[in-house]
Design a protein around this motif. Structure first.
Motif, mmCIF file in Angstrom:
data_model
loop_
_atom_site.group_PDB
_atom_site.id
_atom_site.type_symbol
_atom_site.label_atom_id
_atom_site.label_comp_id
_atom_site.label_asym_id
_atom_site.label_seq_id
_atom_site.Cartn_x
_atom_site.Cartn_y
_atom_site.Cartn_z
ATOM 1 N N PHE A 191 0.843 -1.190 0.000
ATOM 2 C CA PHE A 191 0.000 0.000 0.000
ATOM 3 C C PHE A 191 0.878 1.240 0.000
ATOM 4 C CE2 PHE A 191 -3.532 -2.278 2.682
ATOM 5 C CZ PHE A 191 -3.529 -3.323 1.772
ATOM 6 N N TRP A 199 -5.812 6.941 -3.773
ATOM 7 C CA TRP A 199 -6.334 5.575 -3.806
ATOM 8 C C TRP A 199 -7.253 5.407 -5.006
ATOM 9 C CZ3 TRP A 199 -5.627 1.310 -0.663
ATOM 10 C CH2 TRP A 199 -6.537 0.256 -0.825
ATOM 11 N N PRO A 200 -7.221 4.267 -5.702
ATOM 12 C CA PRO A 200 -6.218 3.210 -5.534
ATOM 13 C C PRO A 200 -5.058 3.422 -6.488
ATOM 14 C CG PRO A 200 -7.977 2.438 -6.966
ATOM 15 C CD PRO A 200 -8.307 3.866 -6.622
#
Length: 385
Positions: A130, A136-137
Motif C-alpha cells: 500500500f 487511492w487506488p
C-alpha cells in the motif's frame, strides 16, 4: 495508585463513558513492573457483558511484529539469511517485472534489477504494498485487487490458502524496484508464507513453537485458541451519523476458527498480557521468562532499529517488521520507541528511554488511518512525564 496509573485509567474509562468505544483493556508497565492493568466498558454496547482484562481481541496489524520475530528466530538459527534472495523458498517471486512508472501501468514494465531479499520483505521494500502517498487506488493496489487478493479491513476467511495466495500475487508486477521504496502491509503477508516454508511447518505451528509457547502466550493465535473462546466478544464499526454501530465481526465470526490463509499482516487475536509478554521479550534482549533465548540480543537490536527512513510525516520509521519512531513525540514517546498499531483498534509501543511499555486493545475499529482521540490520550497518559 500512582499518578500515571490514575491518568491511564481516566483516559480509557473516560472514552468509554463518552461512548467513543464500547470496551477496552490495557496494560502499562516499566522495567518489568506493572503500572496499570485493567478493563472498561462492555463487549456489546448497552449490554451487561463487561470487558475483562484477560479478554481476547482482534489485533490486526499488531500481528506484523509478532510474525517478524518468528522470521528473525529463523535467521538466528541459520534457516534464513537477511540478504539472501527469497527465490529458493518463494520461486513464485523470482524474475520479477517492475512498473517503469508506478503511477502509470500503461508505461510498461522492466526486469527487476535484483532479486527480492529476505531483508526487503521484512523492511517492506519488496516492491509490493500500500502506498499512502498517492491517491487511492494506486495502480499497484488496483492490480492486487484484480488478482483477487483481499485489500480491505482484515477478513481472515476471505483469502485462499498460502500457495494460491502467492500464486495470485506473483501475477502482479512490482510497483518499485526491490529495496528502494517502503510500501505497507503486503510484505508482512509474504513474510508469513516465507516463514512457513523456511520452517517446514504451517505459520501457526512455527509461531507457536518459536514464540507463543516459550512466552506463555496462550491467548494468541490465528483463530481463537480453544481455551480462550469464551473470552472473545463481537467487534464493532465506529458509530455512524445516527450514533449506531454495526457488528464488524461476531463472537462466532471469522476469527472463531482457523483460516485457510494465516495472514502474517493482520490475522492474530491476542490479549494485553500476551502482548506485554512479547514486548518484554524485546525489552530484555530476546530471553523468555525462564531465561531461554528466543531471539539473539543483536537480532533484537537490529529489529528495533530504524532501517528505511521516514514512512510518514509524523516521525514514523520502520525496522525489521516493526514500527520505530525517528523523532521525539511532544510529551510522549521518544525517538527509538518501537511497536505498532492495529486499525481494528489496538496499539502497543515500548519506549526504551523511559522503559515504559503500553498496550491498549479495544473492540472497535478505527474510522480512519489516524488513531482516534482515545489512543492519543492513552499514549500521553502512559508515556508523558
Amino acid at each position: 495508585m500512582d499518578e500515571r496509573a490514575v491518568r491511564i485509567e481516566a483516559a480509557v474509562t473516560g472514552a468509554v463513558t463518552a461512548g467513543e468505544v464500547p470496551g477496552a483493556a490495557w496494560w502499562v508497565g516499566r522495567h518489568g513492573e506493572v503500572l496499570s492493568r485493567g478493563a472498561a466498558g462492555t463487549r456489546t454496547p448497552g449490554a451487561a457483558d463487561p470487558v475483562a482484562a484477560d479478554d481476547v481481541f482482534r489485533i490486526s496489524s499488531m500481528t506484523k511484529p509478532v510474525v517478524a520475530a518468528v522470521a528473525l528466530s529463523l535467521v538466528d538459527d541459520g534457516l534464513l539469511s537477511l540478504d539472501d534472495p527469497v527465490d529458493a523458498l518463494l520461486p513464485e517471486l523470482a524474475d520479477r517485472q517492475v512498473l517503469v512508472d508506478a503511477a502509470d501501468p500503461d508505461a510498461g514494465t522492466e526486469p527487476a534489477a535484483r532479486p527480492i531479499s529476505v531483508r526487503d520483505v521484512l523492511t517492506f521494500r519488496l516492491g509490493l504494498g500500500f502506498d499512502f502517498t498517492v491517491p487511492w487506488p494506486a495502480p499497484g493496489m488496483a492490480a492486487l485487487a484484480a488478482a483477487g487478493l483481499p485489500l480491505g479491513p482484515p477478513a481472515p476467511q476471505a483469502a485462499p490458502g498460502p500457495d494460491e495466495w502467492l500464486r495470485r500475487l506473483a501475477g502482479v508486477p512490482l510497483s518499485h524496484q526491490p529495496g528502494t521504496h517502503w510500501l505497507y502491509h503486503v510484505g508482512a503477508s509474504v513474510l508469513g508464507v516465507l516463514v512457513a516454508r523456511a520452517a517446514g511447518l504451517t505459520l501457526p505451528e512455527a509461531l507457536a513453537e518459536r514464540v507463543l509457547v516459550p512466552l506463555g502466550m496462550d491467548g494468541t493465535g490465528f483463530g481463537v485458541p480453544p481455551a480462550a473462546r469464551g473470552r472473545l466478544g463481537p467487534h464493532w464499526t465506529p458509530p455512524g451519523p445516527d450514533g449506531a454501530r454495526e457488528v464488524y465481526d461476531a463472537a462466532d465470526g471469522q476469527w472463531s476458527r482457523p483460516p485457510a490463509f494465516p495472514d502474517g499482516g493482520d490475522g492474530l487475536v491476542s490479549t494485553v498480557d500476551d502482548l506485554a509478554a512479547f514486548a518484554t521479550l524485546l525489552a530484555v534482549g530476546g530471553r523468555a521468562p525462564d531465561g531461554s533465548r528466543v531471539l539473539g540480543e543483536e537480532t533484537v537490536r537490529a529489529m528495533t532499529s530504524e532501517q528505511v527512513g521516514p514512512v510518514d510525516d509524523e516521525g514514523g520509521g520502520w525496522g525489521l517488521g516493526i514500527g520505530v519512531r525517528r523523532t521525539d513525540e511532544p510529551g510522549g514517546r521518544h525517538a527509538g520507541s518501537y511497536g505498532w498499531d492495529g486499525g481494528l483498534g489496538s496499539t502497543w509501543w515500548t519506549d526504551p528511554v523511559t522503559g515504559v511499555t503500553a498496550v491498549l486493545l479495544t473492540n472497535q475499529m478505527w474510522a480512519s488511518p489516524r488513531p482516534p482521540p482515545l489512543f492519543e490520550a492513552f499514549r500521553q497518559a502512559a508515556f508523558g512525564a
